[in-house]
Design a protein around this motif. Structure first.
Motif, PDB file in Angstrom:
ATOM      1  N   LEU A  25       7.854  -8.003  -6.804  1.00  0.00           N
ATOM      2  CA  LEU A  25       7.313  -9.247  -6.262  1.00  0.00           C
ATOM      3  C   LEU A  25       7.136 -10.313  -7.340  1.00  0.00           C
ATOM      4  O   LEU A  25       7.404 -11.494  -7.105  1.00  0.00           O
ATOM      5  CB  LEU A  25       5.986  -8.970  -5.554  1.00  0.00           C
ATOM      6  N   GLU A  26       6.693  -9.897  -8.509  1.00  0.00           N
ATOM      7  CA  GLU A  26       6.535 -10.866  -9.582  1.00  0.00           C
ATOM      8  C   GLU A  26       7.888 -11.355 -10.085  1.00  0.00           C
ATOM      9  O   GLU A  26       8.009 -12.471 -10.597  1.00  0.00           O
ATOM     10  CB  GLU A  26       5.677 -10.274 -10.694  1.00  0.00           C
ATOM     11  N   GLY A  27       8.922 -10.517  -9.887  1.00  0.00           N
ATOM     12  CA  GLY A  27      10.279 -10.953 -10.196  1.00  0.00           C
ATOM     13  C   GLY A  27      10.735 -12.081  -9.286  1.00  0.00           C
ATOM     14  O   GLY A  27      11.606 -12.884  -9.647  1.00  0.00           O
ATOM     15  N   PHE A  28      10.152 -12.139  -8.088  1.00  0.00           N
ATOM     16  CA  PHE A  28      10.444 -13.224  -7.153  1.00  0.00           C
ATOM     17  C   PHE A  28       9.508 -14.418  -7.350  1.00  0.00           C
ATOM     18  O   PHE A  28       9.567 -15.386  -6.592  1.00  0.00           O
ATOM     19  CB  PHE A  28      10.326 -12.735  -5.705  1.00  0.00           C
ATOM     20  N   GLY A  29       8.618 -14.316  -8.351  1.00  0.00           N
ATOM     21  CA  GLY A  29       7.744 -15.434  -8.664  1.00  0.00           C
ATOM     22  C   GLY A  29       6.380 -15.396  -8.008  1.00  0.00           C
ATOM     23  O   GLY A  29       5.616 -16.366  -8.089  1.00  0.00           O
ATOM     24  N   CYS A  61       0.837  -1.193   0.000  1.00  0.00           N
ATOM     25  CA  CYS A  61       0.000   0.000   0.000  1.00  0.00           C
ATOM     26  C   CYS A  61       0.873   1.245   0.000  1.00  0.00           C
ATOM     27  O   CYS A  61       1.656   1.481   0.919  1.00  0.00           O
ATOM     28  CB  CYS A  61      -0.922   0.009   1.226  1.00  0.00           C
ATOM     29  N   GLY A  62       0.753   2.048  -1.032  1.00  0.00           N
ATOM     30  CA  GLY A  62       1.526   3.277  -1.138  1.00  0.00           C
ATOM     31  C   GLY A  62       1.060   4.081  -2.333  1.00  0.00           C
ATOM     32  O   GLY A  62      -0.077   3.944  -2.788  1.00  0.00           O
ATOM     33  N   SER A  63       1.950   4.890  -2.862  1.00  0.00           N
ATOM     34  CA  SER A  63       1.621   5.684  -4.041  1.00  0.00           C
ATOM     35  C   SER A  63       1.439   4.766  -5.244  1.00  0.00           C
ATOM     36  O   SER A  63       1.879   3.603  -5.234  1.00  0.00           O
ATOM     37  CB  SER A  63       2.737   6.688  -4.333  1.00  0.00           C
ATOM     38  N   LEU A  64       0.817   5.282  -6.285  1.00  0.00           N
ATOM     39  CA  LEU A  64       0.602   4.484  -7.492  1.00  0.00           C
ATOM     40  C   LEU A  64       1.933   4.000  -8.058  1.00  0.00           C
ATOM     41  O   LEU A  64       2.076   2.828  -8.426  1.00  0.00           O
ATOM     42  CB  LEU A  64      -0.160   5.300  -8.536  1.00  0.00           C
ATOM     43  N   ALA A  65       2.937   4.891  -8.108  1.00  0.00           N
ATOM     44  CA  ALA A  65       4.245   4.520  -8.651  1.00  0.00           C
ATOM     45  C   ALA A  65       4.881   3.415  -7.811  1.00  0.00           C
ATOM     46  O   ALA A  65       5.463   2.463  -8.337  1.00  0.00           O
ATOM     47  CB  ALA A  65       5.152   5.744  -8.711  1.00  0.00           C
ATOM     48  N   PHE A  66       4.767   3.545  -6.480  1.00  0.00           N
ATOM     49  CA  PHE A  66       5.324   2.529  -5.588  1.00  0.00           C
ATOM     50  C   PHE A  66       4.629   1.197  -5.787  1.00  0.00           C
ATOM     51  O   PHE A  66       5.271   0.138  -5.868  1.00  0.00           O
ATOM     52  CB  PHE A  66       5.183   2.985  -4.139  1.00  0.00           C
ATOM     53  N   ASN A  67       3.315   1.214  -5.859  1.00  0.00           N
ATOM     54  CA  ASN A  67       2.555  -0.022  -6.040  1.00  0.00           C
ATOM     55  C   ASN A  67       2.947  -0.743  -7.331  1.00  0.00           C
ATOM     56  O   ASN A  67       3.114  -1.962  -7.349  1.00  0.00           O
ATOM     57  CB  ASN A  67       1.055   0.272  -6.053  1.00  0.00           C
ATOM     58  N   LEU A  68       3.102   0.019  -8.399  1.00  0.00           N
ATOM     59  CA  LEU A  68       3.468  -0.582  -9.679  1.00  0.00           C
ATOM     60  C   LEU A  68       4.881  -1.162  -9.624  1.00  0.00           C
ATOM     61  O   LEU A  68       5.142  -2.244 -10.169  1.00  0.00           O
ATOM     62  CB  LEU A  68       3.367   0.460 -10.797  1.00  0.00           C
ATOM     63  N   GLU A  69       5.781  -0.457  -8.944  1.00  0.00           N
ATOM     64  CA  GLU A  69       7.152  -0.950  -8.844  1.00  0.00           C
ATOM     65  C   GLU A  69       7.225  -2.196  -7.958  1.00  0.00           C
ATOM     66  O   GLU A  69       7.943  -3.150  -8.258  1.00  0.00           O
ATOM     67  CB  GLU A  69       8.072   0.141  -8.300  1.00  0.00           C
ATOM     68  N   MET A  70       6.455  -2.199  -6.861  1.00  0.00           N
ATOM     69  CA  MET A  70       6.437  -3.366  -5.991  1.00  0.00           C
ATOM     70  C   MET A  70       5.841  -4.571  -6.719  1.00  0.00           C
ATOM     71  O   MET A  70       6.273  -5.712  -6.508  1.00  0.00           O
ATOM     72  CB  MET A  70       5.639  -3.079  -4.725  1.00  0.00           C
ATOM     73  N   LYS A  71       4.861  -4.323  -7.544  1.00  0.00           N
ATOM     74  CA  LYS A  71       4.265  -5.401  -8.354  1.00  0.00           C
ATOM     75  C   LYS A  71       5.350  -6.056  -9.208  1.00  0.00           C
ATOM     76  O   LYS A  71       5.456  -7.290  -9.267  1.00  0.00           O
ATOM     77  CB  LYS A  71       3.161  -4.822  -9.238  1.00  0.00           C
ATOM     78  N   GLU A  72       6.176  -5.225  -9.826  1.00  0.00           N
ATOM     79  CA  GLU A  72       7.260  -5.732 -10.665  1.00  0.00           C
ATOM     80  C   GLU A  72       8.286  -6.516  -9.832  1.00  0.00           C
ATOM     81  O   GLU A  72       8.744  -7.595 -10.237  1.00  0.00           O
ATOM     82  CB  GLU A  72       7.940  -4.549 -11.368  1.00  0.00           C
TER      83      GLU A  72
END
Length: 275
Positions: free
Chosen positions: A251-255, A238-249
């Motif tokens: 976490l998905e990088g970790f599978g 939970c954070g800014s839109l930019a943070f959320n999108l980056e965290m998505k990338e």
């Protein structure tokens, strides 16, 4: 200043879906929290949000005022008798420019229809839970950290909170530090809790964006834990839109795969924002 009563000398009008402010704490010039009464009918899951707000100025043509509403995560746990919210102050924000001036006894509008994705039901069972937040994105985790289910479901809970300055971390730090003394959940926590605050502007023990520290592995080294893996790890963001999108990338990088209430997976992201 009291935005709740624009006509000094007159009684404060009763608002639709009104709740009364019981406590206000100003943490910095830009951050504050407040508590309000809880509707008797309100049932929610820790981590969910509701719409809250104030009445706007009357329309010059009709003389009628419309409510200004925004989505706010409930920072108090589901068992609390009151509701707590954590907010930024935006001087020209349609809502927060007014909301930051509320005092105990004032009324706010609260629409008692909680929703949200930062709930345990949206995650598959796992061993380790990560909370990733920036700024006031800590609010839903303030709720979940005080929820017994969090500590019953996981062997380890890692709380990260990234802000610009040390003072911006104070709200979250106090909640985290009070957990072990909590009569309801203190005994459940044991050695499960790890807290990892970072700053991006002011010098602190840990400087840097959490996304960078996850990518280069320094966060795992600092915490003394294994890298994130889909077999064991679950995460909420939970954070800014930019943070959320980056965290998505990241976490998905970790599978990890993104989940939802109707389709539980490895991580979830809150997509509601305040001004």
């Amino acid at each position: 200043m009291n935005d709740m009563n624009p006509n000094p000398g007159h009684a404060t009008p009763v608002l639709p879906d009104a709740q009364t402010v019981t406590q206000v704490t100003h943490w910095t010039d830009e951050l504050f929290s407040f508590r309000v009464t809880r509707p008797a009918s309100l049932r929610f899951r820790s981590g969910e949000f509701v719409m809250i707000g104030l009445m706007g100025d009357p329309d010059p043509k009709t003389g009628r005022a419309k409510p200004i509403l925004r989505a706010y995560s409930i920072a108090s746990p589901a068992w609390d008798d009151e509701l707590e919210f954590y907010s930024i102050k935006v001087q020209d924000g349609p809502l927060t420019s007014r909301l930051q001036h509320v005092k105990p006894g004032d009324q706010i509008i609260l629409r008692p229809k909680p929703v949200g994705t930062l709930v345990h039901d949206a995650l598959l069972p796992g061993k380790r839970l990560w909370f990733f937040s920036t700024g006031t994105g800590f609010a839903p985790f303030a709720s979940l950290l005080r929820e017994p289910e969090t500590w019953e479901n996981y062997d380890e809970v890692i709380v990260t909170h990234t802000c610009r300055n040390l003072s911006d971390l104070e709200y979250g730090r106090r909640i985290v530090e009070a957990l072990r003394a909590d009569e309801l959940i203190g005994e459940l926590i044991g050695d499960k809790l790890k807290y990892y605050p970072t700053t991006t502007r002011e010098d602190s023990p840990t400087v840097g964006r959490i996304t960078d520290r996850l990518r280069d592995g320094s966060a795992f080294a600092d915490l003394g834990v294994e890298h994130i893996a889909s077999e064991t790890d679950r995460a909420m963001v939970c954070g800014s839109l930019a943070f959320n999108l980056e965290m998505k990338e990241v976490l998905e990088g970790f599978g990890l795969e993104e989940g939802a209430n109707s389709d539980p997976k490895h991580y979830v992201i809150e997509k509601a924002f305040v001004d």
